[in-house]
Motif scaffolding. Structure first.
Motif, PDB file in Angstrom:
ATOM      1  N   ILE A 186      20.110  43.701  69.246  1.00  0.00           N
ATOM      2  CA  ILE A 186      20.941  43.197  68.295  1.00  0.00           C
ATOM      3  C   ILE A 186      21.532  44.130  67.375  1.00  0.00           C
ATOM      4  O   ILE A 186      22.864  43.900  66.854  1.00  0.00           O
ATOM      5  N   ALA A 187      20.821  45.220  67.009  1.00  0.00           N
ATOM      6  CA  ALA A 187      21.476  46.178  65.832  1.00  0.00           C
ATOM      7  C   ALA A 187      22.669  46.938  66.581  1.00  0.00           C
ATOM      8  O   ALA A 187      23.784  47.196  66.093  1.00  0.00           O
ATOM      9  N   PRO A 188      22.589  47.049  67.880  1.00  0.00           N
ATOM     10  CA  PRO A 188      23.798  47.881  68.377  1.00  0.00           C
ATOM     11  C   PRO A 188      24.888  46.717  68.447  1.00  0.00           C
ATOM     12  O   PRO A 188      26.085  47.158  68.507  1.00  0.00           O
ATOM     13  N   VAL A 189      24.558  45.571  68.827  1.00  0.00           N
ATOM     14  CA  VAL A 189      25.807  44.630  68.613  1.00  0.00           C
ATOM     15  C   VAL A 189      26.258  44.442  67.360  1.00  0.00           C
ATOM     16  O   VAL A 189      27.574  44.132  67.128  1.00  0.00           O
ATOM     17  N   PHE A 190      25.542  44.581  66.299  1.00  0.00           N
ATOM     18  CA  PHE A 190      26.161  44.473  64.905  1.00  0.00           C
ATOM     19  C   PHE A 190      27.050  45.774  64.828  1.00  0.00           C
ATOM     20  O   PHE A 190      28.026  45.629  64.004  1.00  0.00           O
ATOM     21  N   LEU A 191      26.526  46.860  65.118  1.00  0.00           N
ATOM     22  CA  LEU A 191      27.162  48.230  65.097  1.00  0.00           C
ATOM     23  C   LEU A 191      28.666  48.053  65.929  1.00  0.00           C
ATOM     24  O   LEU A 191      29.787  48.509  65.351  1.00  0.00           O
ATOM     25  N   LEU A 192      28.473  47.199  67.088  1.00  0.00           N
ATOM     26  CA  LEU A 192      29.842  46.925  67.858  1.00  0.00           C
ATOM     27  C   LEU A 192      30.689  46.023  67.123  1.00  0.00           C
ATOM     28  O   LEU A 192      31.851  46.434  67.037  1.00  0.00           O
ATOM     29  N   THR A 193      30.316  45.375  66.238  1.00  0.00           N
ATOM     30  CA  THR A 193      31.124  44.220  65.572  1.00  0.00           C
ATOM     31  C   THR A 193      31.753  45.116  64.461  1.00  0.00           C
ATOM     32  O   THR A 193      33.152  45.039  64.112  1.00  0.00           O
ATOM     33  N   GLY A 194      31.085  46.135  63.979  1.00  0.00           N
ATOM     34  CA  GLY A 194      31.679  47.147  62.717  1.00  0.00           C
ATOM     35  C   GLY A 194      32.922  47.802  63.339  1.00  0.00           C
ATOM     36  O   GLY A 194      33.769  48.009  63.042  1.00  0.00           O
ATOM     37  N   VAL A 195      32.668  48.518  64.562  1.00  0.00           N
ATOM     38  CA  VAL A 195      33.506  49.326  65.261  1.00  0.00           C
ATOM     39  C   VAL A 195      34.845  48.564  65.665  1.00  0.00           C
ATOM     40  O   VAL A 195      36.004  49.010  65.537  1.00  0.00           O
ATOM     41  N   GLY A 196      34.545  47.323  66.198  1.00  0.00           N
ATOM     42  CA  GLY A 196      35.577  46.418  66.499  1.00  0.00           C
ATOM     43  C   GLY A 196      36.675  46.289  65.240  1.00  0.00           C
ATOM     44  O   GLY A 196      37.809  46.232  65.263  1.00  0.00           O
ATOM     45  N   THR A 197      35.875  45.801  63.904  1.00  0.00           N
ATOM     46  CA  THR A 197      36.762  45.668  62.852  1.00  0.00           C
ATOM     47  C   THR A 197      37.424  47.025  62.544  1.00  0.00           C
ATOM     48  O   THR A 197      38.601  46.774  62.085  1.00  0.00           O
ATOM     49  N   ASN A 198      36.778  47.820  62.808  1.00  0.00           N
ATOM     50  CA  ASN A 198      37.570  49.490  62.262  1.00  0.00           C
ATOM     51  C   ASN A 198      38.821  49.473  63.314  1.00  0.00           C
ATOM     52  O   ASN A 198      39.693  49.993  62.805  1.00  0.00           O
ATOM     53  N   LEU A 199      38.667  49.137  64.561  1.00  0.00           N
ATOM     54  CA  LEU A 199      39.578  49.246  65.429  1.00  0.00           C
ATOM     55  C   LEU A 199      40.840  48.345  65.023  1.00  0.00           C
ATOM     56  O   LEU A 199      42.013  48.840  65.281  1.00  0.00           O
ATOM     57  N   MET A 200      40.344  47.226  64.692  1.00  0.00           N
ATOM     58  CA  MET A 200      41.543  46.458  64.029  1.00  0.00           C
ATOM     59  C   MET A 200      42.392  46.941  63.043  1.00  0.00           C
ATOM     60  O   MET A 200      43.564  46.857  62.954  1.00  0.00           O
ATOM     61  N   VAL A 201      41.759  47.392  62.130  1.00  0.00           N
ATOM     62  CA  VAL A 201      42.263  48.468  60.745  1.00  0.00           C
ATOM     63  C   VAL A 201      43.100  49.357  61.354  1.00  0.00           C
ATOM     64  O   VAL A 201      44.338  49.595  61.047  1.00  0.00           O
ATOM     65  N   LEU A 202      42.320  50.170  62.224  1.00  0.00           N
ATOM     66  CA  LEU A 202      43.365  51.214  62.693  1.00  0.00           C
ATOM     67  C   LEU A 202      44.601  50.692  63.359  1.00  0.00           C
ATOM     68  O   LEU A 202      45.600  51.329  63.366  1.00  0.00           O
ATOM     69  N   THR A 203      44.597  49.820  64.271  1.00  0.00           N
ATOM     70  CA  THR A 203      45.590  49.468  64.964  1.00  0.00           C
ATOM     71  C   THR A 203      46.720  48.720  64.102  1.00  0.00           C
ATOM     72  O   THR A 203      47.876  49.029  64.448  1.00  0.00           O
ATOM     73  N   ASN A 204      46.370  47.993  63.170  1.00  0.00           N
ATOM     74  CA  ASN A 204      47.272  47.562  62.141  1.00  0.00           C
ATOM     75  C   ASN A 204      48.033  48.571  61.553  1.00  0.00           C
ATOM     76  O   ASN A 204      49.114  48.609  61.323  1.00  0.00           O
ATOM     77  N   ARG A 205      47.226  49.498  61.258  1.00  0.00           N
ATOM     78  CA  ARG A 205      47.811  50.812  60.202  1.00  0.00           C
ATOM     79  C   ARG A 205      48.936  51.474  61.310  1.00  0.00           C
ATOM     80  O   ARG A 205      50.187  51.906  60.970  1.00  0.00           O
ATOM     81  N   LEU A 206      48.397  51.778  62.539  1.00  0.00           N
ATOM     82  CA  LEU A 206      49.515  52.388  63.463  1.00  0.00           C
ATOM     83  C   LEU A 206      50.640  51.558  63.663  1.00  0.00           C
ATOM     84  O   LEU A 206      51.777  51.936  63.801  1.00  0.00           O
ATOM     85  N   ALA A 207      50.514  50.101  63.778  1.00  0.00           N
ATOM     86  CA  ALA A 207      51.717  49.160  64.004  1.00  0.00           C
ATOM     87  C   ALA A 207      52.644  49.293  62.735  1.00  0.00           C
ATOM     88  O   ALA A 207      53.793  49.528  62.956  1.00  0.00           O
TER      89      ALA A 207
END
Length: 148
Positions: free
Chosen positions: A16-37
């Motif tokens: 469960i804990a690593p899955v929540f971490l994975l969710t946060g990293v996914g959100t971070n990736l979304m922010v980063l890809t939007n900035r790159l775009a």
């Protein structure tokens, strides 16, 4: 060896804990890809403007250089965030495999987790550098507005 339902629920609790971490990293990736775009879109606008004018305005050239630097930093941040996500997925898989087959993977799982955290730290570092450059560019544009 047969895995019982109680064993599966225990494994899921461990993951469960690593899955929540994975969710946060996914959100971070979304922010980063939007900035790159947005960086890419702005660079294309400036490149079109320079191409149509037949010459480069000094402010446009400087802004393109800054955008390229920002793009490289965001690209590094995306790469490290993606690596972090992959490592977290390996942690989750190792938790399942280790518990299901009664293997002692504690050291391996711990190492993967530390590598994931180092990747996330690196990603956030590059993201912070990109934000500093973007903010400094805003300040410079306010002091020296582009020519009409």
């Amino acid at each position: 060896m047969q895995i019982q339902l109680g064993d599966i629920s225990h494994i899921i609790q461990l993951a469960i804990a690593p899955v929540f971490l994975l969710t946060g990293v996914g959100t971070n990736l979304m922010v980063l890809t939007n900035r790159l775009a947005r960086i890419i879109d702005r660079a294309r606008v400036l490149e079109d403007r320079i191409h149509k004018a037949g010459r480069a305005d000094p402010f446009d050239s400087e802004e393109i250089n800054v955008l390229y630097r920002r793009g490289h930093l965001i690209n590094r941040a995306i790469t490290l965030s993606t690596l972090c996500a992959l490592l977290v997925c390996l942690v989750i898989a190792a938790l399942f495999i280790g518990d299901a087959f009664d293997l002692n993977l504690g050291g391996f799982i711990g190492s993967l987790f530390v590598l994931a955290m180092l990747s996330l730290i690196g990603s956030l570092f590059f993201f912070m550098r990109e934000i500093f450059i973007a903010t400094r560019t805003l300040t410079l544009r306010r002091v020296h507005p582009p020519l009409p």
